[in-house]
Design a protein around this motif. Structure first.
Motif, PDB file in Angstrom:
ATOM      1  N   SER A 245     -10.826 -28.194 -12.903  1.00  0.00           N
ATOM      2  CA  SER A 245     -10.905 -28.518 -11.485  1.00  0.00           C
ATOM      3  C   SER A 245     -11.982 -29.574 -11.270  1.00  0.00           C
ATOM      4  O   SER A 245     -12.780 -29.855 -12.157  1.00  0.00           O
ATOM      5  N   GLY A 246     -11.978 -30.154 -10.068  1.00  0.00           N
ATOM      6  CA  GLY A 246     -12.958 -31.186  -9.769  1.00  0.00           C
ATOM      7  C   GLY A 246     -12.329 -32.562  -9.684  1.00  0.00           C
ATOM      8  O   GLY A 246     -11.179 -32.778 -10.080  1.00  0.00           O
ATOM      9  N   PRO A 247     -13.085 -33.538  -9.164  1.00  0.00           N
ATOM     10  CA  PRO A 247     -12.516 -34.865  -8.894  1.00  0.00           C
ATOM     11  C   PRO A 247     -12.057 -35.627 -10.124  1.00  0.00           C
ATOM     12  O   PRO A 247     -11.165 -36.459 -10.038  1.00  0.00           O
ATOM     13  N   LYS A 248     -12.653 -35.368 -11.289  1.00  0.00           N
ATOM     14  CA  LYS A 248     -12.291 -36.095 -12.501  1.00  0.00           C
ATOM     15  C   LYS A 248     -11.453 -35.241 -13.447  1.00  0.00           C
ATOM     16  O   LYS A 248     -11.346 -35.547 -14.632  1.00  0.00           O
ATOM     17  N   SER A 249     -10.854 -34.197 -12.929  1.00  0.00           N
ATOM     18  CA  SER A 249     -10.180 -33.232 -13.788  1.00  0.00           C
ATOM     19  C   SER A 249      -8.991 -33.830 -14.528  1.00  0.00           C
ATOM     20  O   SER A 249      -8.273 -34.682 -14.011  1.00  0.00           O
ATOM     21  N   ARG A 250      -8.809 -33.333 -15.737  1.00  0.00           N
ATOM     22  CA  ARG A 250      -7.671 -33.708 -16.568  1.00  0.00           C
ATOM     23  C   ARG A 250      -6.581 -32.648 -16.427  1.00  0.00           C
ATOM     24  O   ARG A 250      -6.868 -31.458 -16.380  1.00  0.00           O
ATOM     25  N   ALA A 251      -5.342 -33.105 -16.373  1.00  0.00           N
ATOM     26  CA  ALA A 251      -4.238 -32.189 -16.093  1.00  0.00           C
ATOM     27  C   ALA A 251      -3.872 -31.355 -17.323  1.00  0.00           C
ATOM     28  O   ALA A 251      -3.893 -31.837 -18.461  1.00  0.00           O
ATOM     29  N   MET A 252      -3.525 -30.110 -17.075  1.00  0.00           N
ATOM     30  CA  MET A 252      -3.055 -29.208 -18.120  1.00  0.00           C
ATOM     31  C   MET A 252      -1.525 -29.173 -18.097  1.00  0.00           C
ATOM     32  O   MET A 252      -0.915 -28.983 -17.048  1.00  0.00           O
ATOM     33  N   HIS A 253      -0.921 -29.367 -19.250  1.00  0.00           N
ATOM     34  CA  HIS A 253       0.530 -29.252 -19.342  1.00  0.00           C
ATOM     35  C   HIS A 253       0.914 -27.788 -19.165  1.00  0.00           C
ATOM     36  O   HIS A 253       0.338 -26.905 -19.822  1.00  0.00           O
ATOM     37  N   PRO A 254       1.865 -27.465 -18.299  1.00  0.00           N
ATOM     38  CA  PRO A 254       2.245 -26.059 -18.098  1.00  0.00           C
ATOM     39  C   PRO A 254       2.657 -25.345 -19.385  1.00  0.00           C
ATOM     40  O   PRO A 254       2.423 -24.141 -19.521  1.00  0.00           O
ATOM     41  N   ASP A 255       3.253 -26.071 -20.315  1.00  0.00           N
ATOM     42  CA  ASP A 255       3.671 -25.437 -21.568  1.00  0.00           C
ATOM     43  C   ASP A 255       2.487 -24.911 -22.369  1.00  0.00           C
ATOM     44  O   ASP A 255       2.623 -23.952 -23.133  1.00  0.00           O
ATOM     45  N   TRP A 256       1.324 -25.541 -22.229  1.00  0.00           N
ATOM     46  CA  TRP A 256       0.148 -25.074 -22.965  1.00  0.00           C
ATOM     47  C   TRP A 256      -0.265 -23.683 -22.483  1.00  0.00           C
ATOM     48  O   TRP A 256      -0.641 -22.824 -23.282  1.00  0.00           O
ATOM     49  N   ALA A 257      -0.195 -23.480 -21.176  1.00  0.00           N
ATOM     50  CA  ALA A 257      -0.555 -22.180 -20.606  1.00  0.00           C
ATOM     51  C   ALA A 257       0.464 -21.113 -20.975  1.00  0.00           C
ATOM     52  O   ALA A 257       0.111 -19.995 -21.351  1.00  0.00           O
ATOM     53  N   THR A 258       1.763 -21.447 -20.864  1.00  0.00           N
ATOM     54  CA  THR A 258       2.782 -20.443 -21.178  1.00  0.00           C
ATOM     55  C   THR A 258       2.778 -20.099 -22.658  1.00  0.00           C
ATOM     56  O   THR A 258       3.076 -18.969 -23.034  1.00  0.00           O
ATOM     57  N   SER A 259       2.413 -21.049 -23.504  1.00  0.00           N
ATOM     58  CA  SER A 259       2.320 -20.757 -24.935  1.00  0.00           C
ATOM     59  C   SER A 259       1.230 -19.728 -25.210  1.00  0.00           C
ATOM     60  O   SER A 259       1.428 -18.782 -25.989  1.00  0.00           O
ATOM     61  N   LEU A 260       0.068 -19.871 -24.569  1.00  0.00           N
ATOM     62  CA  LEU A 260      -1.001 -18.890 -24.741  1.00  0.00           C
ATOM     63  C   LEU A 260      -0.564 -17.522 -24.230  1.00  0.00           C
ATOM     64  O   LEU A 260      -0.801 -16.496 -24.882  1.00  0.00           O
ATOM     65  N   ARG A 261       0.088 -17.512 -23.084  1.00  0.00           N
ATOM     66  CA  ARG A 261       0.593 -16.242 -22.543  1.00  0.00           C
ATOM     67  C   ARG A 261       1.554 -15.573 -23.512  1.00  0.00           C
ATOM     68  O   ARG A 261       1.463 -14.358 -23.766  1.00  0.00           O
ATOM     69  N   ASP A 262       2.473 -16.338 -24.071  1.00  0.00           N
ATOM     70  CA  ASP A 262       3.481 -15.768 -24.969  1.00  0.00           C
ATOM     71  C   ASP A 262       2.866 -15.296 -26.284  1.00  0.00           C
ATOM     72  O   ASP A 262       3.292 -14.275 -26.836  1.00  0.00           O
ATOM     73  N   GLN A 263       1.881 -16.034 -26.789  1.00  0.00           N
ATOM     74  CA  GLN A 263       1.191 -15.580 -28.000  1.00  0.00           C
ATOM     75  C   GLN A 263       0.476 -14.255 -27.737  1.00  0.00           C
ATOM     76  O   GLN A 263       0.501 -13.349 -28.580  1.00  0.00           O
ATOM     77  N   CYS A 264      -0.172 -14.147 -26.581  1.00  0.00           N
ATOM     78  CA  CYS A 264      -0.861 -12.908 -26.239  1.00  0.00           C
ATOM     79  C   CYS A 264       0.128 -11.748 -26.141  1.00  0.00           C
ATOM     80  O   CYS A 264      -0.139 -10.640 -26.619  1.00  0.00           O
ATOM     81  N   ALA A 265       1.277 -11.990 -25.516  1.00  0.00           N
ATOM     82  CA  ALA A 265       2.284 -10.936 -25.396  1.00  0.00           C
ATOM     83  C   ALA A 265       2.787 -10.505 -26.767  1.00  0.00           C
ATOM     84  O   ALA A 265       2.966  -9.311 -27.040  1.00  0.00           O
ATOM     85  N   GLN A 266       2.983 -11.468 -27.645  1.00  0.00           N
ATOM     86  CA  GLN A 266       3.481 -11.177 -28.990  1.00  0.00           C
ATOM     87  C   GLN A 266       2.502 -10.327 -29.781  1.00  0.00           C
ATOM     88  O   GLN A 266       2.892  -9.405 -30.507  1.00  0.00           O
ATOM     89  N   ASP A 267       1.196 -10.626 -29.646  1.00  0.00           N
ATOM     90  CA  ASP A 267       0.174  -9.944 -30.451  1.00  0.00           C
ATOM     91  C   ASP A 267      -0.570  -8.875 -29.665  1.00  0.00           C
ATOM     92  O   ASP A 267      -1.585  -8.352 -30.142  1.00  0.00           O
ATOM     93  N   HIS A 268      -0.087  -8.555 -28.458  1.00  0.00           N
ATOM     94  CA  HIS A 268      -0.689  -7.502 -27.630  1.00  0.00           C
ATOM     95  C   HIS A 268      -2.166  -7.774 -27.365  1.00  0.00           C
ATOM     96  O   HIS A 268      -3.012  -6.882 -27.481  1.00  0.00           O
TER      97      HIS A 268
END
Length: 377
Positions: A245-268
């Motif tokens: 966040s903030g005025p100079k923020s760099r954008a996060m690709h949505p796939d990066w977030a969903t990948s972390l979520r899916d890895q967490c779900a896979q490994d509990h």
């Protein structure tokens, strides 16, 4: 900003016996703490601006907090910064251990120093406990002090969680192995700001040192106590993720977030999605009418529908493409030329994601329509 209840979603309050830091990796580029410190430079909170500063009057504050809380340690610094003396770090750890009613969350980018400090501290505990075995009397060997020393030496304190910041794969592969070698009851990753894709799943389970990954039977007490499952022990216990966040923020690709979520779900692994940040997903196409039939309303209604479409539709595409800059991966966005209601918006190539600059509050915390708010047990 120094010691307070906080708006940081994954903690209850912050504790800053030290303020000030220096940058070590791309995740530091737009440091919020530096911005705050410069704004209040010369005040009691930041008498030396963002230079590393010890605040002796704050070190013992947790003793005065009655209500149990999750406490983010040094939200305005890094406990393992090279300018923080070992004696100060020791004092902070002593205070944390003496207040088991609180859970202390220690997050660092100085993975190597944390590893060496905590390893040495745990070894000293084991050496101290072993001395009771050589006591001349049975009463001394079985004294409450001896029992307490052995219990403390058996495992790290449950109320101290240790984590590393991981903004991309490069720093994941550098910091996570050091974290795994750091004795801790709970180890966690803070993937914020998430500046690139991160694959951490290979680190979650590691071969059990007792059975060397071969598995154990019920008679193997060390394996059972260590949580060994089929010859492997869980080494990562929590993942936090979020965009910048903030005025100079760099954008996060949505796939990066969903990948972390899916890895967490896979490994509990408990997953906590903190925020999209300044940028967030948006519909690539927001149709104002059926292309087959065309618009049937008035010109005024059409103008209103187009304005609504533009307010909700994507303005940029995160390409997912990168180039190397100074040993790091730099990703870029593509600004969309056509309006979201335009029939010329025919679709996106695979791997690209439609986003827009919403601002942190409007972007929110929902990932695929759900709040992910999990903590370690």
């Amino acid at each position: 900003m120094t010691t307070q209840h906080t708006t940081i979603e994954w903690t209850d309050r912050t504790w800053n016996p030290i303020t000030g830091c220096t940058k070590v990796s791309p995740g530091c580029d737009n440091c919020y703490a530096e911005t705050i410190a410069h704004r209040f430079a010369g005040s009691k909170a930041f008498p030396n601006g963002f230079d590393v500063t010890l605040h002796e009057d704050r070190v013992n504050q947790p003793y005065r907090w009655k209500k149990p809380a999750r406490v983010f340690v040094n939200s305005m610094s890094d406990l393992f910064h090279q300018d923080v003396p070992d004696l100060v770090i020791t004092h902070v750890f002593d205070v944390m251990e003496a207040n088991p009613q609180h859970t202390f969350q220690v997050l660092t980018k100085r993975h190597a120093r944390m590893r060496s400090f905590v390893q040495q501290r745990e070894e000293q505990r084991r050496e101290y406990a072993a001395k009771f075995d050589d006591c001349p009397t049975e009463a001394m060997r079985n004294s409450p002090a001896a029992k307490a020393a052995r219990e403390r030496a058996a495992k790290p304190p449950a109320n101290i969680w240790l984590g590393v910041s991981v903004e991309n794969q490069k720093w994941a592969d550098i910091r996570i192995p050091a974290l795994l070698e750091t004795p801790a009851a709970v180890r966690f990753l803070s993937c914020e700001p998430l500046l690139g894709p991160v694959w951490f799943s290979d680190y979650v389970w590691q071969p059990c040192r007792c059975c060397d990954g071969e598995g154990h039977d019920e008679a193997c007490v060390p394996c059972a106590d260590g949580g060994c499952e089929d010859g492997h022990v869980r080494q990562l216990h929590w993942v936090i993720a979020g965009g910048e966040s903030g005025p100079k923020s760099r954008a996060m690709h949505p796939d990066w977030a969903t990948s972390l979520r899916d890895q967490c779900a896979q490994d509990h692994v408990p997953f906590f999605f903190k925020q999209w940040g300044e940028w967030g997903p948006a519909p690539f196409i927001v149709r104002v009418c059926d292309p087959e039939t065309g618009w049937k309303g008035t010109d005024e209604e059409l103008a209103a529908a187009k304005a609504d479409s533009e307010a909700r539709g994507a303005t940029h595409v995160h390409t997912g493409h990168s180039r190397e800059e100074n040993g790091e991966r730099a990703y870029w966005l593509h600004e969309i030329g056509h309006k979201p209601w335009s029939l010329e918006r025919v679709g996106l190539p695979d791997g690209m994601a439609a986003i827009r600059r919403w601002g942190k509050k409007r972007a929110g915390r929902e990932l695929d329509g759900r709040i992910h708010h999990a903590f370690p047990a």
